[in-house]
Design an enzyme around this catalytic site. Structure first.
Site, mmCIF file in Angstrom:
data_model
loop_
_atom_site.group_PDB
_atom_site.id
_atom_site.type_symbol
_atom_site.label_atom_id
_atom_site.label_comp_id
_atom_site.label_asym_id
_atom_site.label_seq_id
_atom_site.Cartn_x
_atom_site.Cartn_y
_atom_site.Cartn_z
ATOM 1 N N ASP A 6 5.604 -52.925 -3.302
ATOM 2 C CA ASP A 6 6.750 -52.814 -2.756
ATOM 3 C C ASP A 6 6.663 -53.715 -1.300
ATOM 4 O O ASP A 6 5.621 -53.906 -0.811
ATOM 5 C CB ASP A 6 6.982 -51.317 -2.367
ATOM 6 C CG ASP A 6 8.421 -51.072 -2.066
ATOM 7 O OD1 ASP A 6 9.209 -52.010 -2.489
ATOM 8 O OD2 ASP A 6 8.477 -49.981 -1.183
ATOM 9 N N GLY A 7 8.076 -54.014 -1.251
ATOM 10 C CA GLY A 7 7.905 -54.806 0.309
ATOM 11 C C GLY A 7 8.479 -56.254 0.223
ATOM 12 O O GLY A 7 8.439 -56.883 1.160
ATOM 13 N N HIS B 222 9.877 -62.127 -4.182
ATOM 14 C CA HIS B 222 9.174 -61.840 -5.317
ATOM 15 C C HIS B 222 8.452 -63.060 -5.842
ATOM 16 O O HIS B 222 7.262 -62.597 -6.416
ATOM 17 C CB HIS B 222 10.648 -61.658 -6.343
ATOM 18 C CG HIS B 222 11.148 -60.564 -5.921
ATOM 19 N ND1 HIS B 222 10.742 -59.205 -5.490
ATOM 20 C CD2 HIS B 222 12.659 -60.473 -5.897
ATOM 21 C CE1 HIS B 222 11.683 -58.522 -5.368
ATOM 22 N NE2 HIS B 222 13.089 -59.083 -5.650
ATOM 23 N N GLU C 221 -5.511 -39.918 -6.141
ATOM 24 C CA GLU C 221 -5.621 -40.131 -4.736
ATOM 25 C C GLU C 221 -4.726 -41.190 -4.485
ATOM 26 O O GLU C 221 -4.482 -42.192 -5.047
ATOM 27 C CB GLU C 221 -7.156 -40.348 -4.495
ATOM 28 C CG GLU C 221 -8.319 -39.423 -5.123
ATOM 29 C CD GLU C 221 -8.048 -38.334 -3.991
ATOM 30 O OE1 GLU C 221 -7.772 -38.176 -2.923
ATOM 31 O OE2 GLU C 221 -8.427 -37.106 -4.613
ATOM 32 N N GLY D 43 11.100 -57.840 -0.603
ATOM 33 C CA GLY D 43 12.468 -57.955 -0.024
ATOM 34 C C GLY D 43 12.242 -58.098 1.455
ATOM 35 O O GLY D 43 12.754 -59.010 2.164
ATOM 36 N N ASN E 272 15.740 -50.121 -10.887
ATOM 37 C CA ASN E 272 15.754 -51.465 -10.388
ATOM 38 C C ASN E 272 16.848 -52.118 -11.184
ATOM 39 O O ASN E 272 17.400 -53.085 -10.601
ATOM 40 C CB ASN E 272 14.590 -52.223 -10.352
ATOM 41 C CG ASN E 272 13.498 -51.680 -9.181
ATOM 42 O OD1 ASN E 272 12.352 -51.972 -9.657
ATOM 43 N ND2 ASN E 272 13.946 -51.236 -8.210
ATOM 44 N N TRP E 273 17.070 -51.818 -12.349
ATOM 45 C CA TRP E 273 18.391 -52.260 -13.100
ATOM 46 C C TRP E 273 19.629 -52.065 -12.208
ATOM 47 O O TRP E 273 20.790 -52.805 -12.814
ATOM 48 C CB TRP E 273 18.600 -51.532 -14.525
ATOM 49 C CG TRP E 273 17.463 -51.728 -15.572
ATOM 50 C CD1 TRP E 273 16.650 -50.966 -16.220
ATOM 51 C CD2 TRP E 273 17.096 -52.951 -16.143
ATOM 52 N NE1 TRP E 273 15.967 -51.558 -17.035
ATOM 53 C CE2 TRP E 273 16.214 -52.943 -16.893
ATOM 54 C CE3 TRP E 273 17.833 -54.507 -16.125
ATOM 55 C CZ2 TRP E 273 15.658 -53.984 -17.834
ATOM 56 C CZ3 TRP E 273 17.351 -55.479 -17.056
ATOM 57 C CH2 TRP E 273 16.267 -55.078 -17.848
HETATM 58 C C1 IPE Z 1 9.293 -48.915 -6.723
HETATM 59 O O1 IPE Z 1 9.971 -49.852 -5.573
HETATM 60 C C2 IPE Z 1 9.580 -49.914 -7.955
HETATM 61 C C3 IPE Z 1 8.661 -51.018 -8.166
HETATM 62 C C4 IPE Z 1 7.774 -51.387 -7.148
HETATM 63 C C5 IPE Z 1 8.763 -51.787 -9.265
HETATM 64 P P1 IPE Z 1 11.559 -49.611 -5.199
HETATM 65 O O2 IPE Z 1 11.615 -50.686 -3.927
HETATM 66 O O3 IPE Z 1 12.308 -49.809 -6.229
HETATM 67 O O4 IPE Z 1 11.592 -48.082 -4.574
HETATM 68 P P2 IPE Z 1 12.533 -47.427 -3.395
HETATM 69 O O5 IPE Z 1 14.040 -47.714 -4.083
HETATM 70 O O6 IPE Z 1 11.996 -47.945 -2.333
HETATM 71 O O7 IPE Z 1 12.033 -45.967 -3.795
HETATM 72 C C1 IPE Z 2 9.071 -54.577 -4.720
HETATM 73 O O1 IPE Z 2 9.654 -55.124 -3.369
HETATM 74 C C2 IPE Z 2 9.443 -55.560 -5.916
HETATM 75 C C3 IPE Z 2 10.293 -54.674 -6.764
HETATM 76 C C4 IPE Z 2 10.843 -53.715 -6.836
HETATM 77 C C5 IPE Z 2 10.760 -55.409 -8.106
HETATM 78 P P1 IPE Z 2 11.325 -54.825 -3.080
HETATM 79 O O2 IPE Z 2 12.292 -55.815 -3.925
HETATM 80 O O3 IPE Z 2 11.421 -53.518 -3.372
HETATM 81 O O4 IPE Z 2 11.219 -55.244 -1.770
HETATM 82 P P2 IPE Z 2 11.810 -54.144 -0.562
HETATM 83 O O5 IPE Z 2 11.206 -52.835 -0.624
HETATM 84 O O6 IPE Z 2 13.276 -54.079 -0.714
HETATM 85 O O7 IPE Z 2 11.263 -54.881 0.719
HETATM 86 MG MG MG Z 3 11.428 -51.586 -2.260
#
Ligand code: IPE
Ligand code: IPE
Ligand code: MG
Length: 240
Positions: free
Chosen positions: A21-22, A38, A208, A24, A69-70
């Site tokens: 995650d993170g 990405h 864990e 974006g 995510n869709w």
């Molecule tokens: C979880 O991350 C899904 C993936 C890492 C593929 P998200 O960014 O979609 O989750 P939320 O919306 O912060 O809970």
């Molecule tokens: C994780 O990063 C990748 C996917 C969920 C595909 P994000 O796209 O969720 O990035 P943030 O959480 O918005 O920073």
């Molecule tokens: Mg995210």
């Protein structure tokens, strides 16, 4: 001493799951579009895969795309799918060279046809590899998976293949898309969010958890090993 050197090889987690995650936010901090994050996240997938295989982890599951995510903007979804196909195609020879098998869990039927075809090709091409399983969670969510399993079990009861009294934890586990993989010992989530986001709910009953502020595109081998060192300091009791 590096984190890698601090790891006790006798007590490795067999299965590590990662919520990547993170991406974006990492891109935004650099004044770039989300997709830039990405793209850089792919390097971290490679690092993490190499780190896990090098140390001797047997199963590594990466949450790459959730059912929810869709609902992201169409453009981001399309670019993510393109990145996915491109990466899988490009990395297949490296997976073979490193004896790593690719697997996928999730509602793969929802993937665009070309992505699905290339994914299946890579799964087939790496199916004999034995060093480590790299499991991609794609179009995955636990609630989807458990609902899907429930339907299959209900069908079997209806057809007389299974008696209601024969439904055990193991029967449920064996109808999940993770049926061939042990439950995760350790789950890592990057980017400072402290939640599961519909990932491996059933399977993580005694997992864990390790949370780090590091955004996924900055995650490197030493970050992975740091999580393993932290894991090894814990006492797992399993309710006993
Ligand atoms: C979880 O991350 C899904 C993936 C890492 C593929 P998200 O960014 O979609 O989750 P939320 O919306 O912060 O809970
Ligand atoms: C994780 O990063 C990748 C996917 C969920 C595909 P994000 O796209 O969720 O990035 P943030 O959480 O918005 O920073
Ligand atoms: Mg995210």
């Amino acid at each position: 001493m590096s984190f890698k050197e601090q790891i006790d090889l006798e007590r490795l987690p067999v299965h590590v799951a990662v919520i990547m995650d993170g991406n974006g936010r990492w891109a935004k901090e650099r004044g770039e579009d989300r997709i830039y994050g990405h793209q850089h996240g792919v390097d971290s997938v490679r690092e993490c895969t190499e780190a896990a295989a090098e140390i001797g982890v047997k199963h590594l599951t990466m949450y790459a795309f959730s059912t929810e995510n869709w609902n992201r903007p169409k453009e981001e979804v399309e670019l993510l799918m393109e990145l996915l196909i491109e990466t899988i195609e490009k990395e297949t020879p490296t997976l073979n060279k490193n004896n790593i098998r690719l697997m996928a869990i999730g509602d793969l039927e929802r993937l665009p046809a070309d992505a699905r075809a290339k994914l299946h090709r890579c799964i087939l091409d790496t199916s004999k590899n034995t060093r480590m399983n790299l499991v991609l969670a794609l179009s995955y969510s636990s609630r989807w998976e458990i609902t899907h399993a429930t339907k299959q079990i209900a069908d079997k009861v209806k057809n007389g293949e299974l008696d209601v009294n024969e439904i055990t934890d193991d029967v449920v586990s064996n109808h999940l898309t993770t049926k061939d993989i042990p439950d995760p010992d350790l789950m890592i989530r990057t980017s400072g969010e402290i939640r599961i986001s519909n990932f491996l709910l059933w399977q993580s009953a005694y997992t864990e958890f390790y949370f780090t502020e590091t955004h996924w595109p900055d995650f490197r081998k030493e970050n992975f090993y740091q999580a393993l060192v932290d894991y090894q300091k814990r006492e797992r009791r399993f309710g006993k």
